[in-house]
Write an enzyme that holds these catalytic residues in place. Structure first.
Site, PDB file in Angstrom:
ATOM      1  N   ASP A  28     -10.474   6.141  -5.496  1.00  0.00           N
ATOM      2  CA  ASP A  28     -11.974   6.219  -4.313  1.00  0.00           C
ATOM      3  C   ASP A  28     -12.100   7.731  -4.392  1.00  0.00           C
ATOM      4  O   ASP A  28     -11.181   9.224  -4.598  1.00  0.00           O
ATOM      5  CB  ASP A  28     -10.476   6.654  -3.096  1.00  0.00           C
ATOM      6  CG  ASP A  28      -9.841   5.204  -3.077  1.00  0.00           C
ATOM      7  OD1 ASP A  28      -9.860   4.463  -4.300  1.00  0.00           O
ATOM      8  OD2 ASP A  28      -9.710   4.364  -1.947  1.00  0.00           O
ATOM      9  N   HIS A  41      -4.344   8.779  -5.388  1.00  0.00           N
ATOM     10  CA  HIS A  41      -4.181   9.678  -4.720  1.00  0.00           C
ATOM     11  C   HIS A  41      -3.196   8.758  -3.022  1.00  0.00           C
ATOM     12  O   HIS A  41      -2.584   8.142  -4.040  1.00  0.00           O
ATOM     13  CB  HIS A  41      -5.288   9.915  -3.402  1.00  0.00           C
ATOM     14  CG  HIS A  41      -6.054   8.357  -3.364  1.00  0.00           C
ATOM     15  ND1 HIS A  41      -6.345   8.335  -4.264  1.00  0.00           N
ATOM     16  CD2 HIS A  41      -6.231   8.177  -1.580  1.00  0.00           C
ATOM     17  CE1 HIS A  41      -6.993   6.571  -3.449  1.00  0.00           C
ATOM     18  NE2 HIS A  41      -6.423   6.870  -1.946  1.00  0.00           N
ATOM     19  N   HIS A  85     -13.041  12.514  -2.364  1.00  0.00           N
ATOM     20  CA  HIS A  85     -12.255  12.072  -1.124  1.00  0.00           C
ATOM     21  C   HIS A  85     -11.877  12.651   0.426  1.00  0.00           C
ATOM     22  O   HIS A  85     -11.466  13.584   0.502  1.00  0.00           O
ATOM     23  CB  HIS A  85     -10.947  10.945  -1.303  1.00  0.00           C
ATOM     24  CG  HIS A  85     -10.906   9.836  -1.465  1.00  0.00           C
ATOM     25  ND1 HIS A  85     -11.487   8.655  -0.125  1.00  0.00           N
ATOM     26  CD2 HIS A  85      -9.790   8.845  -0.686  1.00  0.00           C
ATOM     27  CE1 HIS A  85     -10.760   7.969  -0.198  1.00  0.00           C
ATOM     28  NE2 HIS A  85      -9.985   7.605  -0.124  1.00  0.00           N
ATOM     29  N   HIS A 129     -11.147  -2.565  -6.557  1.00  0.00           N
ATOM     30  CA  HIS A 129     -11.870  -1.504  -5.391  1.00  0.00           C
ATOM     31  C   HIS A 129     -12.508  -2.648  -4.909  1.00  0.00           C
ATOM     32  O   HIS A 129     -13.285  -1.544  -4.053  1.00  0.00           O
ATOM     33  CB  HIS A 129     -11.814  -0.335  -5.326  1.00  0.00           C
ATOM     34  CG  HIS A 129     -10.821   0.314  -4.095  1.00  0.00           C
ATOM     35  ND1 HIS A 129     -11.390   1.046  -3.394  1.00  0.00           N
ATOM     36  CD2 HIS A 129      -8.936   0.594  -3.714  1.00  0.00           C
ATOM     37  CE1 HIS A 129     -11.145   1.449  -2.585  1.00  0.00           C
ATOM     38  NE2 HIS A 129     -10.096   1.277  -3.019  1.00  0.00           N
ATOM     39  N   ASP A 185      -3.070   1.957   0.049  1.00  0.00           N
ATOM     40  CA  ASP A 185      -3.178   0.896  -0.995  1.00  0.00           C
ATOM     41  C   ASP A 185      -2.875   1.755  -2.029  1.00  0.00           C
ATOM     42  O   ASP A 185      -3.443   0.541  -3.021  1.00  0.00           O
ATOM     43  CB  ASP A 185      -4.586   0.221  -0.464  1.00  0.00           C
ATOM     44  CG  ASP A 185      -5.654   1.732  -0.526  1.00  0.00           C
ATOM     45  OD1 ASP A 185      -5.536   3.025   0.199  1.00  0.00           O
ATOM     46  OD2 ASP A 185      -7.028   1.260  -0.887  1.00  0.00           O
ATOM     47  N   HIS A 186      -2.816   2.378  -2.231  1.00  0.00           N
ATOM     48  CA  HIS A 186      -2.591   3.135  -4.084  1.00  0.00           C
ATOM     49  C   HIS A 186      -1.327   3.820  -3.968  1.00  0.00           C
ATOM     50  O   HIS A 186      -0.953   4.298  -5.542  1.00  0.00           O
ATOM     51  CB  HIS A 186      -3.727   4.344  -4.190  1.00  0.00           C
ATOM     52  CG  HIS A 186      -4.692   3.903  -4.306  1.00  0.00           C
ATOM     53  ND1 HIS A 186      -5.858   3.764  -5.468  1.00  0.00           N
ATOM     54  CD2 HIS A 186      -6.146   3.448  -2.923  1.00  0.00           C
ATOM     55  CE1 HIS A 186      -6.974   3.405  -4.550  1.00  0.00           C
ATOM     56  NE2 HIS A 186      -6.676   2.694  -3.726  1.00  0.00           N
ATOM     57  N   HIS A 201      -3.134   7.435  -0.236  1.00  0.00           N
ATOM     58  CA  HIS A 201      -3.117   6.592   0.303  1.00  0.00           C
ATOM     59  C   HIS A 201      -2.447   5.044  -0.215  1.00  0.00           C
ATOM     60  O   HIS A 201      -1.818   4.987  -1.316  1.00  0.00           O
ATOM     61  CB  HIS A 201      -4.416   6.366   1.385  1.00  0.00           C
ATOM     62  CG  HIS A 201      -4.931   6.662   1.638  1.00  0.00           C
ATOM     63  ND1 HIS A 201      -6.788   6.936   0.921  1.00  0.00           N
ATOM     64  CD2 HIS A 201      -5.275   7.631   2.453  1.00  0.00           C
ATOM     65  CE1 HIS A 201      -7.173   8.310   2.144  1.00  0.00           C
ATOM     66  NE2 HIS A 201      -6.485   8.349   2.880  1.00  0.00           N
TER      67      HIS A 201
END
Length: 303
Positions: free
Chosen positions: A210, A60, A142, A268, A64-65, A62
């Protein structure tokens, strides 16, 4: 078939943990699962040749990814010789638009050699098939569109040499046809591939990023030899995990158990936890073959 964990924190990096990124190497090909901030440096420190990267599977968008994509793709594609096949970037709906903006946020005189594939997978869906492996995806639950992924070897047929010798079947071009699943005739005798060959064992890796608990987590992990699963929180914070669309260590273990996985690696982790000892204990109470991931941990995936 080796997995290297490059980043195992959640939203905030720590001194010991970088943002999510995981590199799977298989027969010379590299498949990167997520590409958080600092992935380029983590790959360097891990001693991985980033030019091996053929595919990026993005769970995805976001930060942090995905925040490491610009630097990573620029470093991988800028030195490619003309005619090199583009890197396949596989992500959820909206990936093309996100990538369009991301690839233009830095000045560069070299266009990225990337093809974007958007996937909406309400059921387990084949998204890429190579000679020796295939990648499937499944929607997770998510806050934004998110995918879980699996990487599975494709089974091939090997000649049963003992059977061939016992039956007095000589070598020859018919062996190739048998390995391709075709019946052949040798000296007036029809030989079926089911009797003269056997299927190779296959290995499977699954990545659950996530998500809340949902059917897709178990479906994408079904039969995995190694499941890498987010475990942002402990069960004492289950309500917080659910509110923020995340899993606890216990829930990750339940997914591994219900999917019939062989091994579970947790990742994570929220920066609120000083260590992962309690995560491991919580997971092992449900699924004994569980461990906590650490940055630069390497796991050989065997059958």
């Amino acid at each position: 078939m080796r997995l290297t964990l490059l980043g195992t924190t959640s939203m905030m990096p720590t001194r010991e943990r970088a943002h999510s990124a995981h590199f799977l190497e298989y027969k010379g090909d590299g498949i990167l699962f997520d590409c958080g901030e600092g992935t380029q440096r983590q790959i360097l420190l891990a001693g991985i040749n980033r030019q091996k990267t053929k595919i990026v599977c993005l769970s995805h968008w976001h930060g942090d990814h995905a925040a490491g994509l610009v630097a990573f793709l620029q470093s991988v594609t800028r030195d490619q010789p003309p005619g090199t096949a583009p890197i396949q970037l596989i992500g959820p709906p909206g990936s093309a638009e996100h990538y369009h903006h991301l690839s233009r946020c830095m000045a560069t005189d070299t266009p990225y050699n990337v093809e974007v594939q958007e996937i909406n997978a309400p059921e387990v869906t084949l998204v890429l098939k190579a000679k020796d492996y295939q990648i499937h995806a499944r929607n997770l639950e998510h806050a934004i569109p998110t995918l879980g992924f699996s990487f599975t070897e494709i089974s091939h047929r090997n000649i049963d040499k003992e059977w061939m010798q016992r039956e007095g079947i000589p070598p020859g071009p018919h062996l190739r046809a048998l390995k391709e699943g075709q019946a052949v005739e040798v000296a007036g005798r029809v030989i079926r591939p089911e009797e003269a060959t056997y299927p190779t064992k296959t290995r499977k890796f699954a990545y659950v990023a996530d998500t809340r608990c949902c059917p897709g987590t178990v479906e994408i992990a079904r039969g995995a030899d190694l499941l890498l699963c987010e475990a942002t929180h402990l069960q004492e914070n289950a309500e917080k995990a659910h509110a923020h669309f995340h899993l606890t260590a216990r829930q990750a273990a339940e997914i591994a158990r219900d999917a019939g996985a062989e091994q579970l690696v947790l990742t994570h982790f929220s920066q609120r936890y000083p260590n992962t000892l309690t995560h491991v204990a919580e997971a092992q109470a449900v699924f004994p073959n569980a461990m906590a991931g650490e940055d630069f941990l390497q796991v050989e995936i065997t059958k």
